[in-house]
Write a protein that holds these residues in place. Structure first.
Motif, PDB file in Angstrom:
ATOM      1  N   THR A  23       0.754  -1.085  -0.104  1.00 38.64           N
ATOM      2  CA  THR A  23      -0.074  -0.113   0.170  1.00 38.64           C
ATOM      3  C   THR A  23       0.836   1.164  -0.074  1.00 38.64           C
ATOM      4  O   THR A  23       0.509   2.051  -0.968  1.00 38.64           O
ATOM      5  N   LEU A  24       1.954   1.105   0.785  1.00 37.46           N
ATOM      6  CA  LEU A  24       2.790   2.502   0.668  1.00 37.46           C
ATOM      7  C   LEU A  24       3.417   2.511  -0.415  1.00 37.46           C
ATOM      8  O   LEU A  24       3.589   3.778  -0.981  1.00 37.46           O
ATOM      9  N   MET A  25       3.971   1.582  -1.227  1.00 38.45           N
ATOM     10  CA  MET A  25       4.469   1.854  -2.463  1.00 38.45           C
ATOM     11  C   MET A  25       3.643   2.289  -3.606  1.00 38.45           C
ATOM     12  O   MET A  25       3.846   3.003  -4.350  1.00 38.45           O
ATOM     13  N   ALA A  26       2.395   1.749  -3.697  1.00 40.13           N
ATOM     14  CA  ALA A  26       1.308   2.030  -4.488  1.00 40.13           C
ATOM     15  C   ALA A  26       1.053   3.573  -4.119  1.00 40.13           C
ATOM     16  O   ALA A  26       0.746   4.419  -5.279  1.00 40.13           O
ATOM     17  N   THR A  27       1.030   4.001  -3.159  1.00 40.68           N
ATOM     18  CA  THR A  27       0.379   5.300  -2.744  1.00 40.68           C
ATOM     19  C   THR A  27       1.680   6.165  -3.187  1.00 40.68           C
ATOM     20  O   THR A  27       1.298   7.324  -3.989  1.00 40.68           O
ATOM     21  N   ILE A  75       6.014   4.440 -16.214  1.00 45.44           N
ATOM     22  CA  ILE A  75       6.482   3.555 -15.675  1.00 45.44           C
ATOM     23  C   ILE A  75       6.017   3.482 -14.086  1.00 45.44           C
ATOM     24  O   ILE A  75       5.517   2.449 -13.477  1.00 45.44           O
ATOM     25  N   PHE A  76       5.743   4.917 -13.604  1.00 42.05           N
ATOM     26  CA  PHE A  76       4.915   4.892 -12.175  1.00 42.05           C
ATOM     27  C   PHE A  76       3.370   4.376 -12.285  1.00 42.05           C
ATOM     28  O   PHE A  76       3.131   3.909 -11.292  1.00 42.05           O
ATOM     29  N   LEU A  77       2.855   4.473 -13.433  1.00 44.80           N
ATOM     30  CA  LEU A  77       1.626   4.021 -13.596  1.00 44.80           C
ATOM     31  C   LEU A  77       1.608   2.504 -13.282  1.00 44.80           C
ATOM     32  O   LEU A  77       0.774   1.823 -12.842  1.00 44.80           O
ATOM     33  N   PHE A  78       2.651   1.945 -14.138  1.00 46.13           N
ATOM     34  CA  PHE A  78       2.621   0.330 -14.198  1.00 46.13           C
ATOM     35  C   PHE A  78       2.987  -0.126 -12.818  1.00 46.13           C
ATOM     36  O   PHE A  78       2.485  -1.315 -12.268  1.00 46.13           O
ATOM     37  N   SER A  79       4.006   0.637 -12.084  1.00 44.43           N
ATOM     38  CA  SER A  79       4.225   0.209 -10.639  1.00 44.43           C
ATOM     39  C   SER A  79       3.126   0.332  -9.675  1.00 44.43           C
ATOM     40  O   SER A  79       2.788  -0.593  -9.061  1.00 44.43           O
ATOM     41  N   PHE A  80       2.115   1.308  -9.899  1.00 43.35           N
ATOM     42  CA  PHE A  80       0.788   1.330  -9.190  1.00 43.35           C
ATOM     43  C   PHE A  80       0.085   0.070  -9.467  1.00 43.35           C
ATOM     44  O   PHE A  80      -0.506  -0.427  -8.549  1.00 43.35           O
ATOM     45  N   LEU A  81      -0.069  -0.184 -10.681  1.00 44.85           N
ATOM     46  CA  LEU A  81      -0.837  -1.373 -11.064  1.00 44.85           C
ATOM     47  C   LEU A  81      -0.496  -2.668 -10.559  1.00 44.85           C
ATOM     48  O   LEU A  81      -1.120  -3.431  -9.907  1.00 44.85           O
ATOM     49  N   CYS A  82       0.852  -2.853 -10.402  1.00 43.56           N
ATOM     50  CA  CYS A  82       1.451  -4.283 -10.069  1.00 43.56           C
ATOM     51  C   CYS A  82       1.238  -4.228  -8.493  1.00 43.56           C
ATOM     52  O   CYS A  82       0.737  -5.125  -7.946  1.00 43.56           O
ATOM     53  N   GLY A 132       0.951 -12.901  -5.502  1.00 43.29           N
ATOM     54  CA  GLY A 132       1.006 -11.535  -4.980  1.00 43.29           C
ATOM     55  C   GLY A 132       2.453 -11.050  -4.783  1.00 43.29           C
ATOM     56  O   GLY A 132       2.703  -9.893  -5.005  1.00 43.29           O
ATOM     57  N   TYR A 133       3.298 -11.941  -4.139  1.00 43.92           N
ATOM     58  CA  TYR A 133       4.560 -11.579  -3.901  1.00 43.92           C
ATOM     59  C   TYR A 133       5.553 -11.196  -5.366  1.00 43.92           C
ATOM     60  O   TYR A 133       6.286 -10.462  -5.270  1.00 43.92           O
ATOM     61  N   MET A 134       5.034 -11.915  -6.352  1.00 45.66           N
ATOM     62  CA  MET A 134       5.761 -11.739  -7.716  1.00 45.66           C
ATOM     63  C   MET A 134       5.464 -10.256  -8.429  1.00 45.66           C
ATOM     64  O   MET A 134       6.285  -9.609  -8.766  1.00 45.66           O
ATOM     65  N   LEU A 135       4.148  -9.863  -8.303  1.00 43.96           N
ATOM     66  CA  LEU A 135       3.775  -8.544  -8.762  1.00 43.96           C
ATOM     67  C   LEU A 135       4.314  -7.600  -7.717  1.00 43.96           C
ATOM     68  O   LEU A 135       4.513  -6.524  -8.187  1.00 43.96           O
ATOM     69  N   ASN A 136       4.394  -7.862  -6.292  1.00 51.03           N
ATOM     70  CA  ASN A 136       5.178  -6.920  -5.437  1.00 51.03           C
ATOM     71  C   ASN A 136       6.448  -6.550  -5.989  1.00 51.03           C
ATOM     72  O   ASN A 136       6.940  -5.500  -6.000  1.00 51.03           O
ATOM     73  N   THR A 137       7.139  -7.689  -6.237  1.00 48.46           N
ATOM     74  CA  THR A 137       8.581  -7.622  -6.727  1.00 48.46           C
ATOM     75  C   THR A 137       8.753  -6.602  -8.097  1.00 48.46           C
ATOM     76  O   THR A 137       9.584  -6.085  -8.345  1.00 48.46           O
ATOM     77  N   ILE A 138       7.894  -7.007  -9.027  1.00 45.76           N
ATOM     78  CA  ILE A 138       7.656  -6.378 -10.251  1.00 45.76           C
ATOM     79  C   ILE A 138       7.488  -4.814 -10.086  1.00 45.76           C
ATOM     80  O   ILE A 138       8.154  -4.003 -10.749  1.00 45.76           O
ATOM     81  N   GLY A 139       6.621  -4.705  -9.149  1.00 46.34           N
ATOM     82  CA  GLY A 139       6.266  -3.208  -8.952  1.00 46.34           C
ATOM     83  C   GLY A 139       7.455  -2.518  -8.524  1.00 46.34           C
ATOM     84  O   GLY A 139       7.748  -1.399  -8.357  1.00 46.34           O
ATOM     85  N   ASN A 140       8.189  -3.270  -7.481  1.00 46.73           N
ATOM     86  CA  ASN A 140       9.176  -2.485  -6.984  1.00 46.73           C
ATOM     87  C   ASN A 140      10.427  -2.370  -7.834  1.00 46.73           C
ATOM     88  O   ASN A 140      11.017  -1.213  -7.976  1.00 46.73           O
ATOM     89  N   ARG A 141      10.695  -3.514  -8.873  1.00 45.05           N
ATOM     90  CA  ARG A 141      11.728  -3.180  -9.626  1.00 45.05           C
ATOM     91  C   ARG A 141      11.258  -2.144 -10.708  1.00 45.05           C
ATOM     92  O   ARG A 141      12.228  -1.342 -11.439  1.00 45.05           O
ATOM     93  N   LEU A 142      10.017  -1.990 -11.165  1.00 40.20           N
ATOM     94  CA  LEU A 142       9.654  -0.636 -12.011  1.00 40.20           C
ATOM     95  C   LEU A 142       9.859   0.609 -11.170  1.00 40.20           C
ATOM     96  O   LEU A 142      10.397   1.477 -11.856  1.00 40.20           O
TER      97      LEU A 142
END
Length: 248
Positions: free
Chosen positions: A77-81, A127-134, A171-181
């Motif tokens: 939630t913190l990273m998405a925000t 890139i930030f939009l895709f990170s939010f989506l992940c 869930g963790y894979m999407l979290n990892t992809i969002g962090n890498r983006l």
């Protein structure tokens, strides 16, 4: 003349982006072929064991499972925000009538045209939009795990430990992809100040991620194995001496 100013942008920015991309392709290959040599592979295997142990002893560990998953949801939630706030700021800059490139014209290398400035901000926004989506999808999967992990395990129930572990891995894979983006956006964020910083930041980011993603074998194993017999001999000798002292 404008094309000559774009030389550095055309060469250095794609080179830095490809450097990070090839590293993650190689990391994905290592995770698939040698998972125990990477942090991602070891953690994925540990999470499957964790789900199995929680489901087996659910009556005693249900609160632990909920608290652990809640902490993961809070991180996502913190990273998405953060990602959506950066998207809002970039959208405000793009739609602003103030020309943000004026203070930077004389201080950075590369092109300073309207098209190049718009390309920089649109790339960051994407890139930030895709990170939010992940991160949003990661929260969705982990919320499902938070409910299903406490369901009663019956013979006819479709909710099995393997199914719960699969949802948790997604869930963790999407979290990892969002962090890498999010990490990949850091060099592009420096693109505002010129393409040279993009290349330097990408060249620095790859070794840092390498040290964080891979497990390096310790060199103490050989020395321990070579001295194990001597240690065992001294240990047995010490035990004999202690027993004799005790008898005396």
């Amino acid at each position: 003349m404008e094309w000559r100013k774009c030389y550095l942008d055309v060469v250095l920015v794609p080179l830095g982006f490809l450097m990070v991309t090839f590293y993650h392709i190689w990391l994905w290959h290592k995770v698939r072929t040698q998972p125990e040599s990477t942090i991602i592979g070891i953690n994925a295997r540990g999470r499957r064991f964790w789900v199995s142990s929680i489901v087996k002893d659910n009556d005693k560990k249900n609160i632990l499972a909920v608290q652990t998953l809640r902490n993961t949801i809070m991180g996502s939630t913190l990273m998405a925000t953060t990602s959506i706030l950066l998207c809002s700021g970039l959208a405000a800059v793009i739609s602003s009538t103030y020309s943000v490139k004026k203070p930077l014209n004389d201080t950075v290398y590369g092109a300073h045209g309207e098209f190049m400035v718009a390309l920089k901000y649109v790339t960051l926004l994407t890139i930030f939009l895709f990170s939010f989506l992940c991160h949003s999808l990661s929260i969705r999967f982990i919320n499902q795990v938070n409910i299903l992990i406490n369901t009663p395990q019956e013979d006819t129930s479709p909710v099995t430990p393997s199914y719960i572990a699969e949802l948790l891995e997604r869930g963790y894979m999407l979290n990892t992809i969002g962090n890498r983006l999010f990490y990949a956006a850091l060099p592009l964020l420096l693109w505002i100040f010129g393409p040279v910083l993009v290349f330097l930041c990408s060249a620095t980011l790859v070794p840092v991620l390498y040290n964080l993603d891979f497990v390096f074998p310790t060199t103490n194993n050989n020395s321990r194995s070579s001295t194990s017999d001597d240690d065992h001999h001294h240990e047995q000798k010490g035990k004999v001496i202690n027993v004799r002292d005790f008898i005396v």
